[in-house]
Each structure stands twice: as C-alpha cells, then as structure tokens.
Design an enzyme around this catalytic site. Structure first.
Site, PDB file in Angstrom:
ATOM      1  N   ARG A 115      42.013  41.252  28.236  1.00 29.32           N
ATOM      2  CA  ARG A 115      40.936  41.185  29.302  1.00 29.32           C
ATOM      3  C   ARG A 115      39.617  41.152  28.750  1.00 29.32           C
ATOM      4  O   ARG A 115      38.496  40.099  29.241  1.00 29.32           O
ATOM      5  CB  ARG A 115      41.213  42.330  30.289  1.00 29.32           C
ATOM      6  CG  ARG A 115      40.585  42.140  31.762  1.00 29.32           C
ATOM      7  CD  ARG A 115      40.916  43.025  32.728  1.00 29.32           C
ATOM      8  NE  ARG A 115      40.479  42.803  33.864  1.00 29.32           N
ATOM      9  CZ  ARG A 115      40.898  42.037  34.797  1.00 29.32           C
ATOM     10  NH1 ARG A 115      42.149  41.538  34.675  1.00 29.32           N
ATOM     11  NH2 ARG A 115      40.386  41.774  35.840  1.00 29.32           N
ATOM     12  N   GLU A 116      39.162  41.922  27.765  1.00 26.79           N
ATOM     13  CA  GLU A 116      37.869  41.928  27.250  1.00 26.79           C
ATOM     14  C   GLU A 116      37.573  40.575  26.660  1.00 26.79           C
ATOM     15  O   GLU A 116      36.605  40.141  26.765  1.00 26.79           O
ATOM     16  CB  GLU A 116      37.813  42.840  26.345  1.00 26.79           C
ATOM     17  CG  GLU A 116      36.571  42.908  25.547  1.00 26.79           C
ATOM     18  CD  GLU A 116      36.523  44.162  24.342  1.00 26.79           C
ATOM     19  OE1 GLU A 116      35.463  43.910  23.334  1.00 26.79           O
ATOM     20  OE2 GLU A 116      37.244  45.115  24.250  1.00 26.79           O
TER      21      GLU A 116
END
Length: 402
Positions: free
Chosen positions: A254-255
């Site tokens: 996600r980062e």
C-alpha cells in the site's frame, strides 16, 4: 464528510464516480487553502504542524477512508484513497503529503486489519480523528531495504516487552504520539520472529535522539529514535506474535502504491509549471517551447506520466480485490520503481529547461528536484523493487544448498 461505500468492481478505464469528483474538489480546495500557503514557512521550519493539519483533515473526513466506520473510517473504496493521494501530490512541498500519507496509509493498515479491538480503540480511532499522529518505525542504522536484518529487540518481560534498539529515518518521528514498531520478539536472524508493536511515545525509555536534516522534503520532520529498556504491554502486539515481518510486507504494498500515485500527480504539476514557464521565456527571438527538442521532450514525459498513471490505476483495481496477491506485489513494485525513476527524469529535465532560474532556491522546480530524489530510495530502493520483480518473474538463480 461521510462517504458512501462504493462497489469494488469499477470499470478500470473510468474508475471515478460523481462522488469521487466531489471529493477531489474538496481535497484540492484543502491543499490550495490550508497547505500551499504555508509550504514556504514549513520548509523553513523543518517540518509541518502534523497535529494541526491532521486534525483539520480528520474533521473533514479525509482520514481513514478505507477503514471500518466503527473505528471512525469511511469504509470507502480504494478510489477515494487514490483521489486523496493525487490531490496531496499537488502540494507545493512534497514533505507535507509524505508525512500525511505515513499517517493514513503506512503506519495504520496493519493496526486496522490485524489489531485487537482494544488496540484499535486506543490508537486507530484517535488517529482517524486527527487527535493522534502516527509513525512507522522499521528502518535501522544497519538495516534499511534489508528489513530481515533488523536487530531492535522486544524481549520477554512477563506481561510486557522490554524494548531496546534504534530506528532511523522515521517520518513524523519528532511529533508522533505512537509508532508502529517492527522488532524481534524471538532471538535470531532473518525474517522470522518479528512482531509489530504499538508503542506510545510517552513511554519511559522512548527517546528522539536526533532530528535529521535532509537534502529535500524539508517540510517533513525525520528522526532517529532510540528505545532504552522501554516496557510496553504485550497486549500492544498487533495480531499474532512473530508475524510482524509478513504484516509489514503487506503494509509496504500500500505504501508503494500511494507513493507512486502521489508522485505521479506531483511530476505532472512540475512539468506543466515548466511548460507555462517555457511559453513565456523568450530566447533567440521566440518562446523556448517552440524549440522542437524542448516540446518533443515535454511530450515524451507527458506520455510517460500518463502511462504510469494508468499502471497505478490498474494496480489499485487489483489491490481492491486482493491486496495480498503476488500480482499486486509485483505491480506495486513496478509502480514504485517507475515513479522513482520518472520523477528523477522529470525533475532533471524541468530544472534544465528553467536554466539558471531553475537552480535558484526560491524557484519551485529546485525544491521539486530535491524532493523527488527520495522516491527511488525510501520505502524500498529501486534495486529492491527490481529484485522483487525478478523473483516473481522467476529470473533469480537457485539458492545454494547449505
């Protein structure tokens, strides 16, 4: 702002509904009215006031977009997060969206997905209101992209962990109310035996050892953190003890995607600012943009940016269906790799086309040039992304037998 949950199956070529467009207008107004007017001030100060900014965002419903409503989230689809990151990417200082995205999508996903109800009430709820600022503490002086090499320990102390070690390059580190800490709960080496632990920063033994001074992203505070015989309840462990490495790897996907999404918007803004400048700047009796080499190069970069945007969107559509799939891991790594390299090319080209003016400190493109360089390093260096892609494409040599 209350967002209605959207269906996960959205046409990837037209992912945004009218509600997404309304949300985009709200976030853009926030960036233009609440962030950009202060960018120069916060750059000079070496950090933005995270509590103040995040509280305003929490009041507007901009935090916790994908998280459950029972903990203060909006239970919204992934496209709201994409919109938020694209609009934050238009900020005049990249350090501000970096600090915000750490809070929204880097230190909170594992807590929201695997944390106990008690942990989520204590840390996630105030984080989504903007009452607490979070940070993620993984990197160490001797272990950056090699996460398996961390040595910070969380030893058995009865009903508590006794934590000793150090973390560095921690975004929001000087302001955080809590950190999501990756530490070894089982002695040894390698990726086994690590756990994610929620650590309140008012715990005795927590020390902000140093505020770091960086090449760029000056509006984001970055720190070295030290833990000296710090006692944290074992109930602060997220999920199952010993599974922290796997949860952190999941958080990384996600980062990397949100970083690529935000960066794509930032590089387009830098390029369009340069186009405007080149239309006005006269040299040899005509606007600079009329030179074929210049406008051809700009068109190449616009094409690259659009291609990256569509890769981001495709990856987001797959992540909405299964964020743990190996295809998502590969594509998120590709997004991150391409975004880092393209941002460097955009920054260098835009600065070159500004000429001497681009080298001046007060010119926005000089700040962009410095800020953009981090993307190929932070969150996993380019070389790590290449290694992940090579592994998932079955290109790596076989492991040596012991």
């Amino acid at each position: 702002m209350v967002l209605e949950s959207q269906p996960t199956q959205i046409n990837p070529y037209q992912p945004f509904t009218e509600e997404h467009h309304m949300f985009r207008k709200a976030v853009r107004a926030f960036v233009e009215n609440e962030l950009n007017p202060h960018a120069d001030e916060w750059e000079a100060a070496g950090g933005f006031p995270a509590h103040q900014v995040l509280k305003k965002m929490g009041d507007l419903g901009f935090l916790g977009l994908s998280y459950p409503e029972e903990y203060g989230g909006a239970n919204a689809d992934i496209w709201f997060t994409v919109v938020l990151m694209e609009e934050l990417g238009r900020c005049d200082s990249a350090g501000i969206p970096m600090g915000i995205s750490v809070h929204t999508d880097m230190c909170t996903p594992a807590l929201a997905k695997y944390g106990s109800p008690e942990l989520k009430q204590r840390y996630l709820v105030p984080a989504l209101k903007g009452d607490m600022v979070g940070a993620i503490a993984v990197t160490e002086p001797g272990a950056g992209s090699d996460v398996a090499g961390i040595i910070t320990r969380a030893d058995d102390g009865g009903d508590a962990y006794i934590i000793n070690g150090s973390k560095m390059y921690i975004t929001n580190g000087t302001q955080a109310d809590w950190v999501c800490l990756l530490a070894r709960t089982t002695p040894g080496t390698g990726y086994r035996g690590m756990s994610l632990i929620m650590v309140p920063t008012d715990t005795p033994g927590f020390i902000v050892s140093k505020k770091l001074h960086k090449l760029g992203n000056h509006s984001s505070d970055t720190a070295v953190l030290t833990f000296e015989d710090m006692r944290v309840p074992k109930t602060n462990c997220i999920g199952v003890e010993g599974m922290g490495f796997y949860m952190q790897m999941e958080q990384f996907q996600r980062e990397r995607l949100v970083g690529a999404v935000s960066a794509t918007a930032g590089m387009e803004r830098a390029l369009r600012r340069t186009i405007d400048y080149l239309r006005e700047r006269q040299a040899f009796g005509m606007p600079l943009i009329h030179n074929q080499w210049i406008h051809f190069k700009l068109c190449e970069l616009l094409t690259e940016i659009e291609a990256l945007r569509q890769l981001n969107y495709y990856t987001a559509s797959l992540m909405a269906q299964d964020e743990t799939s190996l295809e998502v891991v590969k594509l998120a790594s590709m997004c991150k790799l391409k975004a880092g390299r393209l941002a460097r090319e955009v920054g260098d080209t835009c600065l070159q086309f500004h000429g001497g003016m681009g080298y001046m400190e007060e010119t926005p493109i000089s700040r962009y040039f410095r800020d953009a360089r981090l993307l190929s390093i932070g969150g996993g260096a380019d070389e790590v992304m290449l290694g992940i892609i090579a592994k998932l494409e079955d290109m790596l040599p076989p492991r040596r037998k012991e």
